[in-house]
Design a protein around this motif. Structure first.
Motif, PDB file in Angstrom:
ATOM      1  N   GLN A 111      50.912  68.421  18.708  1.00  0.00           N
ATOM      2  CA  GLN A 111      51.708  67.169  19.052  1.00  0.00           C
ATOM      3  C   GLN A 111      53.062  67.331  19.580  1.00  0.00           C
ATOM      4  N   VAL A 112      53.596  68.533  20.075  1.00  0.00           N
ATOM      5  CA  VAL A 112      54.827  68.711  20.373  1.00  0.00           C
ATOM      6  C   VAL A 112      55.180  68.149  21.855  1.00  0.00           C
ATOM      7  N   TRP A 113      54.199  68.718  22.901  1.00  0.00           N
ATOM      8  CA  TRP A 113      54.618  68.566  24.095  1.00  0.00           C
ATOM      9  C   TRP A 113      53.867  67.060  24.472  1.00  0.00           C
ATOM     10  N   LEU A 114      52.647  66.910  24.013  1.00  0.00           N
ATOM     11  CA  LEU A 114      52.024  65.361  24.333  1.00  0.00           C
ATOM     12  C   LEU A 114      51.284  64.997  23.013  1.00  0.00           C
ATOM     13  N   LYS A 115      51.135  63.773  23.045  1.00  0.00           N
ATOM     14  CA  LYS A 115      50.180  63.202  21.894  1.00  0.00           C
ATOM     15  C   LYS A 115      48.760  63.385  22.621  1.00  0.00           C
ATOM     16  N   THR A 116      48.103  64.230  21.447  1.00  0.00           N
ATOM     17  CA  THR A 116      46.647  64.489  21.515  1.00  0.00           C
ATOM     18  C   THR A 116      45.995  63.696  20.436  1.00  0.00           C
ATOM     19  N   PHE A 117      44.899  63.233  20.912  1.00  0.00           N
ATOM     20  CA  PHE A 117      43.870  62.532  19.778  1.00  0.00           C
ATOM     21  C   PHE A 117      42.851  63.723  19.383  1.00  0.00           C
ATOM     22  N   CYS A 118      42.809  64.076  17.938  1.00  0.00           N
ATOM     23  CA  CYS A 118      42.311  65.253  17.598  1.00  0.00           C
ATOM     24  C   CYS A 118      41.107  64.901  16.596  1.00  0.00           C
ATOM     25  N   LYS A 119      41.397  63.683  15.963  1.00  0.00           N
ATOM     26  CA  LYS A 119      40.364  63.051  14.919  1.00  0.00           C
ATOM     27  C   LYS A 119      40.956  61.447  14.308  1.00  0.00           C
ATOM     28  N   VAL A 120      40.041  60.994  13.654  1.00  0.00           N
ATOM     29  CA  VAL A 120      40.656  59.768  13.334  1.00  0.00           C
ATOM     30  C   VAL A 120      39.983  59.801  11.809  1.00  0.00           C
ATOM     31  N   ASP A 121      41.053  59.228  10.904  1.00  0.00           N
ATOM     32  CA  ASP A 121      40.843  59.124   9.544  1.00  0.00           C
ATOM     33  C   ASP A 121      39.991  58.056   9.226  1.00  0.00           C
ATOM     34  N   THR A 122      38.957  58.005   8.739  1.00  0.00           N
ATOM     35  CA  THR A 122      37.821  57.153   8.257  1.00  0.00           C
ATOM     36  C   THR A 122      36.839  57.651   7.334  1.00  0.00           C
ATOM     37  N   GLU A 123      36.228  56.617   6.651  1.00  0.00           N
ATOM     38  CA  GLU A 123      35.283  57.057   5.720  1.00  0.00           C
ATOM     39  C   GLU A 123      33.798  56.881   6.486  1.00  0.00           C
ATOM     40  N   ARG A 124      33.826  56.156   7.636  1.00  0.00           N
ATOM     41  CA  ARG A 124      32.496  56.018   8.415  1.00  0.00           C
ATOM     42  C   ARG A 124      32.047  57.233   8.905  1.00  0.00           C
ATOM     43  N   LYS A 125      30.760  57.630   8.400  1.00  0.00           N
ATOM     44  CA  LYS A 125      30.276  58.577   8.945  1.00  0.00           C
ATOM     45  C   LYS A 125      30.022  58.670  10.523  1.00  0.00           C
ATOM     46  N   MET A 126      30.716  59.106  11.160  1.00  0.00           N
ATOM     47  CA  MET A 126      30.761  59.171  12.670  1.00  0.00           C
ATOM     48  C   MET A 126      31.656  60.403  13.016  1.00  0.00           C
ATOM     49  N   ILE A 127      30.835  61.169  14.377  1.00  0.00           N
ATOM     50  CA  ILE A 127      31.358  62.092  14.835  1.00  0.00           C
ATOM     51  C   ILE A 127      31.308  62.192  16.428  1.00  0.00           C
ATOM     52  N   ALA A 128      32.342  62.485  16.916  1.00  0.00           N
ATOM     53  CA  ALA A 128      32.488  62.432  18.370  1.00  0.00           C
ATOM     54  C   ALA A 128      31.976  64.051  19.023  1.00  0.00           C
ATOM     55  N   LEU A 129      30.915  64.014  19.738  1.00  0.00           N
ATOM     56  CA  LEU A 129      30.578  65.516  20.219  1.00  0.00           C
ATOM     57  C   LEU A 129      31.197  65.406  21.459  1.00  0.00           C
ATOM     58  N   THR A 130      32.094  66.505  21.931  1.00  0.00           N
ATOM     59  CA  THR A 130      32.569  66.608  23.298  1.00  0.00           C
ATOM     60  C   THR A 130      32.188  68.048  23.902  1.00  0.00           C
ATOM     61  N   PHE A 131      32.091  67.649  25.290  1.00  0.00           N
ATOM     62  CA  PHE A 131      31.357  69.039  26.043  1.00  0.00           C
ATOM     63  C   PHE A 131      32.118  69.104  27.092  1.00  0.00           C
ATOM     64  N   ASP A 132      32.775  70.298  27.194  1.00  0.00           N
ATOM     65  CA  ASP A 132      34.000  70.801  28.220  1.00  0.00           C
ATOM     66  C   ASP A 132      33.213  71.526  29.376  1.00  0.00           C
ATOM     67  N   ASP A 133      33.950  71.782  30.564  1.00  0.00           N
ATOM     68  CA  ASP A 133      33.499  72.551  31.603  1.00  0.00           C
ATOM     69  C   ASP A 133      32.199  72.271  32.575  1.00  0.00           C
ATOM     70  N   GLY A 134      31.770  71.302  32.255  1.00  0.00           N
ATOM     71  CA  GLY A 134      30.315  70.754  33.157  1.00  0.00           C
ATOM     72  C   GLY A 134      30.991  70.068  34.255  1.00  0.00           C
ATOM     73  N   PRO A 135      30.010  69.308  35.077  1.00  0.00           N
ATOM     74  CA  PRO A 135      28.534  69.591  35.124  1.00  0.00           C
ATOM     75  C   PRO A 135      28.087  70.978  35.431  1.00  0.00           C
ATOM     76  N   ASP A 136      27.169  71.595  34.617  1.00  0.00           N
ATOM     77  CA  ASP A 136      26.759  72.730  34.950  1.00  0.00           C
ATOM     78  C   ASP A 136      25.100  72.722  34.579  1.00  0.00           C
ATOM     79  N   VAL A 137      24.778  74.019  34.942  1.00  0.00           N
ATOM     80  CA  VAL A 137      23.277  74.143  34.797  1.00  0.00           C
ATOM     81  C   VAL A 137      22.805  73.786  33.423  1.00  0.00           C
ATOM     82  N   MET A 138      23.287  73.563  32.577  1.00  0.00           N
ATOM     83  CA  MET A 138      22.507  73.305  30.976  1.00  0.00           C
ATOM     84  C   MET A 138      22.873  71.816  30.859  1.00  0.00           C
ATOM     85  N   THR A 139      23.672  71.026  31.876  1.00  0.00           N
ATOM     86  CA  THR A 139      24.260  69.771  31.367  1.00  0.00           C
ATOM     87  C   THR A 139      22.836  68.903  31.175  1.00  0.00           C
ATOM     88  N   GLU A 140      21.834  68.954  32.279  1.00  0.00           N
ATOM     89  CA  GLU A 140      20.803  67.950  32.040  1.00  0.00           C
ATOM     90  C   GLU A 140      19.899  68.328  30.681  1.00  0.00           C
TER      91      GLU A 140
END
Ligand SMILES: [Zn+2]
Length: 231
Positions: free
Chosen positions: A27-56
């Motif tokens: 959080q020094v050079w820019l604000k980045t969202f890295c998680k959220v404080d919650t008790e709700r059981k939710m998760i964000a899956l993130t995929f980088d570097d596509g689209p690629d051969v495995m994406t489909e």
């Protein structure tokens, strides 16, 4: 004595700069969202570097589990895989900007070159989906003063993670990668994965089997953080 103090101060400043740049959540050079404080059981899956051969295949697995994910796309890889990007949107997933080239030199580009990379990628995504992305993930998770300035100027929202899978280390068995991620799960977490990796679909299947059994909902980053994904 003065010399020692100057060297110590220099080393401390250097250590600070390295940490601030290498830790996506610093959080020094820019604000980045890295998680959220919650008790709700939710998760964000993130995929980088596509689209690629495995994406489909990754999209197939997500669909089977009724899970939503966020894909941070490399602009130069979109051509020829436009249908894959369209499928992401049709499937209720979110897409974001992950630079045009994902060059190792990206963090060292000047502001103009960096800005060109991000604008070009957002334009490519908009051409294919009709949506102008606001989410941005810095290549390699590296941030610096220039990235901070450019992201702010373009009105983008930087998204990091709090659970790193290290799935790009191909030698590690996928079961071990999955177990490591599972050991770090917390509600409101953002998991970093890569759809360019071999067996990305198998790893995802293992994770989703666990997430389903634990009653986690997999949601897009924007939904979890309650921010806009598009302009
Ligand atoms: Zn990347």
């Amino acid at each position: 004595m003065y010399c020692v103090i100057i060297i110590l101060v220099f080393l401390l400043l250097l250590a600070f700069f390295v940490w601030a740049s290498a830790d996506v959540g610093s959080q020094v050079w820019l604000k980045t969202f890295c998680k959220v404080d919650t008790e709700r059981k939710m998760i964000a899956l993130t995929f980088d570097d596509g689209p690629d051969v495995m994406t489909e295949k990754v999209l197939d697995v997500l669909e089977r589990h009724n899970a939503k994910a966020t894909f941070f796309l490399i602009g130069s890889k979109i051509s020829g895989r436009e249908h894959v990007v369209q499928r992401m949107i049709e499937g209720g997933h979110a897409v974001g900007n992950h630079s045009w080239s994902h060059s190792g030199a990206f963090p060292f580009y000047n502001a103009t070159k960096m800005s060109d990379e991000l604008v070009r990628t957002s334009d490519a995504i908009e051409r294919v989906t009709g949506l102008k992305p606001l989410l941005f993930r810095p290549p390699f998770g590296v941030t610096d003063p220039t990235i901070g300035k450019v992201v702010k100027r373009l009105g983008l929202k930087a998204v990091g993670w709090n659970i790193r899978s290290l799935d790009t280390i191909a030698a590690t068995p996928r079961r071990n990668v999955a177990d490591k991620v599972i050991g770090k799960l917390t509600p409101g977490g953002i998991i970093l994965l890569h759809d360019r990796c071999d067996e990305a679909d198998k790893l995802l299947e293992m994770l989703l089997n666990h997430l389903d059994s634990e009653g986690y909902a997999c949601v897009t980053v924007d939904e979890m953080l309650q921010i806009d994904a598009y302009e």
